[in-house]
Design an enzyme around this catalytic site. Structure first.
Site, PDB file in Angstrom:
ATOM      1  N   PHE A  53       0.864  -1.175   0.000  1.00 16.20           N
ATOM      2  CA  PHE A  53       0.000   0.000   0.000  1.00 16.20           C
ATOM      3  C   PHE A  53       0.901   1.225   0.000  1.00 16.20           C
ATOM      4  CE2 PHE A  53      -2.297   3.529   1.793  1.00 16.20           C
ATOM      5  CZ  PHE A  53      -3.524   3.465   1.137  1.00 16.20           C
ATOM      6  N   ASP A  63       9.647   2.906   1.250  1.00 16.30           N
ATOM      7  CA  ASP A  63       8.478   3.629   1.751  1.00 16.30           C
ATOM      8  C   ASP A  63       8.465   3.490   3.266  1.00 16.30           C
ATOM      9  OD1 ASP A  63       5.967   4.393   2.631  1.00 16.30           O
ATOM     10  OD2 ASP A  63       4.896   3.504   0.948  1.00 16.30           O
ATOM     11  N   LYS A  89       3.196  10.543   7.946  1.00 20.60           N
ATOM     12  CA  LYS A  89       2.577  10.057   9.180  1.00 20.60           C
ATOM     13  C   LYS A  89       3.193  10.654  10.435  1.00 20.60           C
ATOM     14  CE  LYS A  89       0.349   5.900   7.405  1.00 20.60           C
ATOM     15  NZ  LYS A  89      -1.038   6.334   7.633  1.00 20.60           N
TER      16      LYS A  89
END
Length: 405
Positions: A141, A226, A255
Site C-alpha cells: 500500500f 516507503d 505520518k
C-alpha cells in the site's frame, strides 16, 4: 409507551457528517473531541485508549506539550510562505532528518503534505532515470493518488480507476527470485515498505531488502523505501532500513513526522540521486510550510530528549512477551517491530474484536480478518499496553460467539 431515548451527541454529529461529507470512509465509528497522551474522549465523554494513533500518525500522542508549544509559537510568527522563499524551520527540519538518517553528504529533502504525495515525488524521481518500469510488491500500500495507486496492490483500490500508470509490476512479497526476474534494463525503481502496514504488518526479511539493494544497484535502478508508516521511530530506530543494514537511494516519509500536522517528505541519498530533480521539475504550494516543519522539529526533538527510541523497543518487546504469555490457542502470534504490531488470530475474528474493544474503551484496527494492528503513540506505557492484553481473551470470547471460525 416509554419515551424514546434521547439522541447522543455522537448520533447527532454522525448524521451531520453523512449529510456534509463525501462518503469515501463510510460511517465513522466515533466522534472524538479531545485527547491526552494515549487517551482520547468522544463527544459524549467516553474515554478510549488509542492503540492506533491516527494510523501511526500521533507519534507523541495527543496534546503533547512540546508539540502544542511549537505549533502555537510558530502560528504566532509565520504559518505559510511560498516556496519562492524558505524559513528557518524548513531548513532545520531538513538538516535534522538527514542527520538522523545518517545520510551521506549531498543528500537532500523535498517536503510535501502527505505520504501519497511523497510517493508521487518518488515516481517522478524514478522517471528521471529515463526508464519507466517500477517494481512493487504484492500486498503493498503506497497511497490512493493515481501514481501511488499504481504501486498499491489491492485490486479493490485499483480496479475502479484503471488504467493507471503503466509499467508497474508486483512481485510476491519476500520472493527474492521473483524480484531478481522482475528487475531489468527498463526498471527505474523498486519501491518497497520495510514492513507492509496495510498489508497486515508483515515485515520484509532482511535478506529480501538486501537482495533489492543488490539487484537495483546491478540494474542501475533506484531502491526507494516507503517509510511512511515505519519511519520516525515507529520500529525502535529512526527508520526501519537502519535495522536491515540497507541504504536506499530514496525514502518517503509522512505520518509520524508531524505528530498530527500534515507533512510528507522525499529524502534522496547522495548527490547523484539528489541532483536528478532540478528547478521547476517538481513542487508543492504548501510543502515545507513553517508550521508543519516546526511540528516536525518538535517531534524529532521530543523523540531524542525523551529517549523514545529505546522506549519503543522495550515497550514492543514487553507487548510481544505478554501476547506470547497468554497461551491462548485463539492467538497465533504477534509480528512487526517496535510499536508497529499485528496480533494474529486463529480465525477471522479481528473485526469483531475491534468492535467489542471499542465498546470496552480500546481503539484497535482490524487490518486483516485475522489480524489486529496496533500502532499506538510512541509514548504509550507498558501499563496501557497491558490493558489491551488483559482484555484480549474476553474480547475473543465475545467475538468467537458471533463469528464463525
Amino acid at each position: 409507551m416509554p419515551d424514546a431515548a434521547p439522541a447522543t451527541h455522537t448520533e447527532e454529529y454522525l448524521g451531520r457528517y453523512e449529510s456534509a461529507l463525501v462518503q469515501v470512509f463510510g460511517r465513522p465509528q466515533l466522534v472524538l473531541e479531545h485527547g491526552d497522551g494515549a487517551w482520547v474522549w468522544d463527544v459524549d465523554g467516553r474515554r478510549y485508549l488509542d492503540l492506533v494513533g491516527g494510523l501511526a500518525v500521533n507519534a507523541l500522542g495527543h496534546n503533547h506539550p512540546a508539540l502544542v508549544a511549537a505549533v502555537s509559537k510558530q502560528a504566532g510568527q509565520l504559518v505559510h510562505v511560498s516556496n519562492f522563499y524558505t524559513s528557518v524551520p524548513q531548513v532545520e527540519l531538513a538538516e535534522r532528518i538527514l542527520r538522523v538518517a545518517d545520510a551521506p553528504v549531498g543528500s537532500a529533502v523535498f517536503f510535501c503534505n502527505s505520504g501519497a504525495e511523497a510517493i508521487e515525488a518518488a515516481v517522478k524521481l524514478a522517471r528521471r532515470t529515463g526508464r519507466t518500469g517500477i517494481v512493487a510488491a504484492e500486498g503493498a500500500f503506497h497511497g490512493r493518488t493515481t501514481g501511488a495507486l499504481a504501486l498499491t496492490h489491492k485490486p479493490a483500490y485499483r480496479e475502479p480507476f484503471e488504467p493507471l500508470l503503466p509499467g508497474v509490476v508486483h512481485v510476491p512479497w519476500g520472493d527474492v527470485a521473483a524480484l531478481e526476474a522482475a528487475v531489468g534494463p527498463d526498471t527505474s525503481a523498486v519501491v518497497l515498505e520495510p514492513i507492509q502496514g496495510e498489508g497486515g504488518v508483515v515485515p520484509a526479511a532482511p535478506d529480501f531488502l538486501r537482495a533489492a539493494r543488490r539487484v537495483t544497484a546491478e540494474a542501475g535502478a533506484l531502491l526507494v523505501l516507503d517509510e511512511i508508516q515505519t519511519g520516525v521511530g515507529r520500529t525502535g530506530s529512526w527508520f526501519a532500513f537502519q535495522q536491515a543494514g540497507v541504504i536506499p537511494d530514496a525514502m518517503t516519509l509522512a505520518k509520524g513526522l508531524g505528530g498530527g500536522i500534515p507533512i510528507g517528505a522525499l529524502v534522496t541519498f547522495g548527490p547523484e540521486v539528489s541532483g536528478m530533480l532540478t528547478a521547476g521539475q517538481h513542487g508543492s504550494t504548501f510543502g515545507g510550510n513553517p508550521l508543519a516543519c516546526a511540528a516536525g522539529l518538535a517531534v524529532l526533538d521530543t523523540i531524542e530528549s525523551e529517549g523514545l527510541l529505546a522506549h519503543v523497543r522495550s515497550a514492543g518487546e514487553h507487548l510481544e512477551r505478554r501476547i506470547d504469555g497468554l497461551d491462548d490457542p485463539r492467538v497465533t502470534g504477534i509480528r512487526g517491530s517496535g510499536l508497529l504490531r499485528a496480533v494474529t488470530l486463529a480465525g477471522d475474528w479481528a473485526p469483531a474484536v475491534a468492535a467489542h474493544g471499542r465498546e470496552a474503551g480500546l481503539i484497535l484496527n482490524p487490518v486483516a480478518p485475522d489480524a489486529v494492528r496496533l500502532a499506538p503513540p510512541l509514548v504509550v506505557t507498558t501499563d496501557q499496553l497491558d490493558l489491551f492484553v488483559d482484555a484480549l481473551p474476553g474480547l475473543l470470547d465475545l467475538a468467537t460467539e458471533e463469528t464463525p471460525r
